[in-house]
Design an enzyme around this catalytic site. Structure first.
Site, PDB file in Angstrom:
ATOM      1  N   GLU A  60      30.632  49.027  40.196  1.00  0.00           N
ATOM      2  CA  GLU A  60      30.937  47.925  39.728  1.00  0.00           C
ATOM      3  C   GLU A  60      30.841  47.244  41.262  1.00  0.00           C
ATOM      4  OE1 GLU A  60      33.717  45.271  37.190  1.00  0.00           O
ATOM      5  OE2 GLU A  60      35.030  46.784  37.234  1.00  0.00           O
ATOM      6  N   LYS A  70      53.532  43.466  34.084  1.00  0.00           N
ATOM      7  CA  LYS A  70      53.549  43.275  35.175  1.00  0.00           C
ATOM      8  C   LYS A  70      52.599  42.462  35.657  1.00  0.00           C
ATOM      9  CE  LYS A  70      51.795  46.319  37.975  1.00  0.00           C
ATOM     10  NZ  LYS A  70      51.403  45.551  39.650  1.00  0.00           N
ATOM     11  N   GLU A 122      40.829  46.032  28.772  1.00  0.00           N
ATOM     12  CA  GLU A 122      39.971  45.525  28.592  1.00  0.00           C
ATOM     13  C   GLU A 122      39.944  46.856  31.022  1.00  0.00           C
ATOM     14  OE1 GLU A 122      37.982  43.887  30.742  1.00  0.00           O
ATOM     15  OE2 GLU A 122      38.535  42.368  30.329  1.00  0.00           O
ATOM     16  N   CYS A 138      35.113  40.824  35.879  1.00  0.00           N
ATOM     17  CA  CYS A 138      34.203  41.898  34.818  1.00  0.00           C
ATOM     18  C   CYS A 138      33.656  41.758  34.060  1.00  0.00           C
ATOM     19  CB  CYS A 138      35.722  42.394  33.900  1.00  0.00           C
ATOM     20  SG  CYS A 138      36.032  41.697  32.568  1.00  0.00           S
TER      21      CYS A 138
END
Length: 494
Positions: A390, A180, A255, A289
């Site tokens: 983040e 997906k 991850e 990331c």
């Protein structure tokens, strides 16, 4: 910039067939740099995902794929790699139009995707077992077998490369997959499905379902027919994936996010550190990331380093990714830009010093896109939200430090542990610091290089497991112990 493309209508790839969503729903996709409508894709739901999972289950349990030798699996993956290279320019330009990154970065991503398929194509025939000596008259050995049906969910910042990172090791190991892609950036994944069809990978072995996480993604994570779920994305979503996986205690690899320190000592190569700080923070618009979003600078060079960084900021040319010379494109969506802008407001309110950026660039070429200037905050406290959360955008927080011990303490003072950079000419110091940083990837005197041969993943809330290299394929293999009794007499226990 290249001429505008025509809007294309795509379909999903399920069980070797191109299909629309069962509901008939579609999603319009817009170029984040121009606002142009570029494609229309099916808006898959839980029901569509359920069909894809059933197809994958059938393909693994009763299909021909289990009988395809490792050698032949490898040959198919080599064909995929070659096909990606043959269409590299088309795929790179499509990536730019779908997710906004500069063309040079997209070209690198496409090349890396091809290299990833090639790496695992070669590795398919190197999945080894083990023969062991045991205290019995027995031939005892270990074999590695495919996990089974693998659900894979990828993010919007590296669409084709992330698809390769997930599919290549899983297929090399003999698994079947339901992928997906992000509902925002599914186009190169769907083009990859076309390549997979063309090279002859059997129906049901790879299924690609477009649609949102709510519905399609939830079904993939929670389905008891899925043996493993692999996810790349935000930490909050990763927690939801883990909860969904409890339905059948499926294997997981995650991850997740990062708030990564990039540490510059006074004895670093000054110009290299300046470039590394900028590239670490602003490559791919900071939508990475592993972005070096916390710049830790030794106080004795703090002012000089900041001045040199600000002098180079004008070289970061903003614009559409297909415009020659552009170094930073738009953010993925207007909603995401608003999220980043909210963090900029938070940083100002918290008392950090805004040195540059923080605004939408002016000019007609920027009006229709999701552009935001590269933004730098100075005198950031490690406890500020902009230093802890983040942001996933072009926002750099500069944090001064005085001692090596303090730098290590600040670097590790985070819930994340994905990546870190260290800049020093003193190799002993570099090794000493790197050994104490709790992160899965640490660079010395560089930032961001990634290799298919090396493991990728993080400590703490940056994830579970590793991708790439030998470590990446291990995550798609089960370990089976086999014992053959060589004694011909009964056991005589009763």
């Amino acid at each position: 910039m290249a001429a505008a493309s025509q809007t294309k209508t795509y379909r999903m790839w399920i069980d070797g067939k191109w299909v629309e969503a069962l509901s008939g729903a579609t999603r319009d996709l817009f170029d984040p740099g121009s606002g142009e409508l570029i494609a229309r894709v099916p808006e898959g739901s839980q029901k569509d995902m359920s069909l894809a999972v059933d197809a994958a289950r059938q393909a693994f349990d009763q299909g021909a794929w289990r009988k395809v030798s490792a050698l032949d699996r490898g040959k198919l993956l080599f064909k995929v790699a070659n096909a990606i290279r043959n269409e590299s320019q088309f795929l790179a330009e499509l990536e730019v139009r779908n997710c906004g990154k500069p063309l040079a970065e997209a070209e690198f991503d496409v090349a890396d995707a091809a290299n990833c398929f090639e790496f695992y194509a070669g590795l398919a025939t190197k999945i080894h077992g083990q023969t062991l000596s045991v205290p019995a008259n027995s031939v005892s050995y270990v074999v590695r077998e495919p996990v089974g049906v693998c659900g894979q969910i990828i993010p919007w910042n590296y669409p084709l490369m992330m698809a390769a990172w997930k599919l290549a090791p899983a297929l090399a190991a003999g698994n079947v997959c339901v992928l997906k892609p992000s509902e925002l950036t599914p186009l190169t994944a769907l083009e990859l499905a076309r390549i997979i069809e063309a090279v002859g990978i059997p129906p049901g072995v790879v299924n690609i379902v477009t649609g949102p996480g709510v519905g399609a993604g939830d079904e993939l994570a929670s389905s008891p027919k899925v043996d493993k779920i692999a996810f790349t994305g935000g930490t909050a979503t990763g927690r939801k994936i883990m909860l969904g996986a409890t339905s059948n205690l499926k294997k997981i690899s995650l991850e997740l996010g990062g708030k990564n320190p990039n540490i510059v000592f006074a004895d670093a190569d000054f110009e290299a550190a300046v470039d590394g700080a900028l590239f670490g923070a602003f490559a791919n618009q900071g939508e990475v990331c592993s972005a070096g979003s916390r710049l830790l600078v030794e106080k004795s060079i703090h002012s000089a380093l900041i001045a040199a960084i600000l002098k180079k900021i004008p070289r970061i040319k903003l614009g559409h990714g297909l415009t020659p010379g552009v170094k930073m494109g738009p953010l993925i969506s207007s909603d995401h830009r608003q999220k980043v802008e909210n963090y900029i407001k938070i940083g100002i309110k918290e008392g950090a010093t805004l040195l540059c950026g923080g605004q939408r660039p002016s000019g007609a070429e920027f009006e229709a896109g999701n552009f935001l200037e590269p933004t730098i905050f100075d005198h950031v406290s490690p406890q500020m939200r902009i230093a802890r959360e983040e942001i996933f955008g072009p926002v750099l927080s500069v944090i001064p430090f005085e001692t090596e011990e303090q730098a290590i303490q600040i670097a590790n003072d985070t819930e994340y542990g994905l990546a870190a950079g260290v800049w020093t000419k003193n190799v002993n110091r570099g090794l000493r610091v790197m050994n104490q940083i709790r992160a899965g990837i640490v660079w010395l005197n560089t930032y961001h290089p990634t290799f298919n041969e090396m493991p990728w993943g993080g400590y703490k809330q940056s994830g579970i497991g590793r991708e790439l290299g030998l470590y990446g394929i291990e995550g798609y293999l089960e370990i089976k112990q086999i014992n053959i009794n060589l004694d011909e007499t009964p056991i005589g226990w009763y």
